[in-house]
Write an enzyme that holds these catalytic residues in place. Structure first.
Site, short mmCIF file in Angstrom:
data_model
loop_
_atom_site.label_atom_id
_atom_site.label_comp_id
_atom_site.label_asym_id
_atom_site.label_seq_id
_atom_site.Cartn_x
_atom_site.Cartn_y
_atom_site.Cartn_z
N LEU A 206 7.28 0.04 -0.42
CA LEU A 206 6.31 -0.77 -1.17
C LEU A 206 5.31 -1.39 -0.21
CD1 LEU A 206 9.10 -2.49 -3.27
CD2 LEU A 206 7.52 -0.75 -4.13
N HIS A 207 4.02 -1.11 -0.43
CA HIS A 207 3.04 -1.75 0.45
C HIS A 207 1.65 -1.88 -0.15
CE1 HIS A 207 1.95 2.46 1.30
NE2 HIS A 207 0.78 1.99 1.69
N ARG A 208 1.41 -1.41 -1.40
CA ARG A 208 0.05 -1.49 -1.96
C ARG A 208 -0.31 -2.95 -2.17
NH1 ARG A 208 -0.53 3.57 -1.55
NH2 ARG A 208 -2.08 2.96 -0.04
N ASP A 281 5.15 3.05 -3.89
CA ASP A 281 3.73 2.97 -4.25
C ASP A 281 2.89 3.68 -3.19
OD1 ASP A 281 3.83 1.16 -2.15
OD2 ASP A 281 3.44 -0.61 -3.39
#
Ligand code: UD1
Ligand code: UDP
Length: 375
Positions: A206-208, A281
């Site tokens: 997860l990093h967006r 993501d």
């Protein structure tokens, strides 16, 4: 006319390294002189060095060390550093990859210096201008001289934006070439043992910004991941961007949830290969799970990679729908709607790109008369 033309690759962030390696290898096989400029956008050993080692990339000829910052500050540092280094090396062609700020800065600098450019992964569109990457994609494709498309829908997007079809080449996906090359090394057992996972498990990345920058969005996301962890152990190799905010929202070690540092390329794909489910993501991970046949739930309202849904194992979910979608995916396993993998995702994109570049360099090195452009 230039003797022994030089190709420079501008790389800055984790996914750039994975996309570039097959192109670098393809050009090396053709004897083309080349070098890597590392912008330093990603700089932690686990976000950068480990990829050079795992992918066998040569040492960069320069590292600009731009580091992190707001979009304006980071892009400004990239512009200044890249202008100096491109001016110094006077390349015949600069190759840029994907949709990160290093890509955008390199294309702007080269356009102003009148240095020709090639964009690998041209024509992807989420049609969501709230994503910083979408802005980078549109600008990059407007300015690139050679556009390498990874999937057929990119051709229509570029046509709609008025890009001359003669500049576009459908070549397949170099990120998938890297995956093919790594396959013999992908052994889930050692990394599972090191991380203490066994049996069925899910992997999360997860990093967006839309998911991790806003505290409320981060809380909804973490609640959804906890809903998955109620069903199956979840291991999250966490990108540094969201680390603090996601931890504040409750993404911390607990029974059935393990948060670890980002993994190296081979370790990460080994872990994914052994997983029952991936929640992500990431752009690249949507593609890799399609090739590995691992069910993938992408927590985003859209994807610039629809081919991973029509020809792959990817499904778009919201935080609210994630736990039920995970339950279904764990029960159903991987199913691809078309039963076929995306066209040209065959491990040979790098050599295709290299052949186009070599032919282009040869053409550029001919005199205008020999090219038939003037009488
Ligand atoms: C960037 C790309 C994104 C891509 C992602 C791949 C842009 C606008 N975004 O996002 O498209 O999906 O890379 O991973 O270019 N940080 C570290 N160590 C590092 C690198 C970053 O701690 O080695 C932290 C810093 O706090 C930094 C934050 O991560 O502020 C964000 O880094 P940045 O490169 O600006 O964007 P990414 O979120 O990594
Ligand atoms: N990746 C990795 N270790 C991790 C997470 C991802 O090696 O802990 C790899 C992944 O296999 C893919 C690339 O990093 O090749 C994708 O990068 P990321 O998700 O950061 O960027 P995006 O594709 O979203 O731009």
């Amino acid at each position: 006319m230039r003797d022994n033309p030089l190709v420079l690759h501008v790389l800055g962030a984790r996914p750039n390294f994975v996309k570039a390696a097959p192109v670098v290898n393809g050009l090396a096989a053709l004897g083309v002189r080349q070098g890597i400029i590392h912008t330093g956008q990603h700089y932690d050993a686990l976000m950068s060095d480990v990829f050079f080692a795992d992918l066998g990339l040569p040492e960069p000829v320069a590292n600009l060390g731009v580091g992190s910052g707001s979009h304006a500050r980071q892009t400004a540092a990239l512009l200044v550093g890249l202008e100096d280094v491109v001016t110094e090396h006077r390349p015949s062609l600069v190759v840029v990859y994907g949709d990160v700020n290093s890509t955008l800065a390199a294309i702007l600098v080269c356009a102003k210096l009148q240095v020709p450019t090639a964009h690998v992964e041209a024509g992807l569109r989420s049609f969501d201008r709230e994503m910083p990457e979408e802005v980078n994609r549109v600008v990059t494709d407007a300015l690139a001289d050679l556009l390498f498309a990874t999937s057929p829908e990119a051709l229509a997007h570029l046509a709609n934006e008025g890009v001359d079809p003669a500049r576009i080449h459908l070549v397949g996906n170099p990120m998938i070439d890297s995956l093919f090359a790594a396959l013999p090394k992908l052994d889930p057992a050692p990394v599972q043992e090191r991380l203490g996972v066994s049996g069925r498990y899910a992997v999360g990345t997860l990093h967006r910004p839309a998911n991790v920058d806003d505290p409320q969005a981060a809380r909804e996301l973490v609640d959804a991941v906890l809903g998955v962890a109620d069903q199956v152990p979840v291991i999250v190799p966490l990108h540094p961007r969201g680390r603090q905010r996601l931890a504040d929202a409750g993404l911390v070690d607990r029974p059935n949830l393990k948060i670890v540092d980002p993994l190296g390329y081979v370790d990460f794909l080994s872990l994914v290969r052994g997983a029952a489910l991936v929640v992500t993501d990431s752009g690249g991970v949507q593609e890799e799970t399609t090739m590995l046949g691992v069910p993938c739930l992408t927590v985003r309202p859209n994807t610039e990679r629809p081919v991973t849904v029509t020809h792959g194992t990817n499904r778009l979910v919201t935080p609210a729908s994630l736990p039920a979608a995970a339950s279904k995916a764990l029960a159903d396993g991987a199913a691809t709607p078309s039963g076929e993998l995306p066209p040209l995702w065959d491990g040979a994109a790098g050599p295709r790109i290299a052949r186009v570049i070599e032919a282009w360099l040869r053409d550029e090195n001919l005199s205008p008369a020999a090219r038939g452009r003037v009488g």
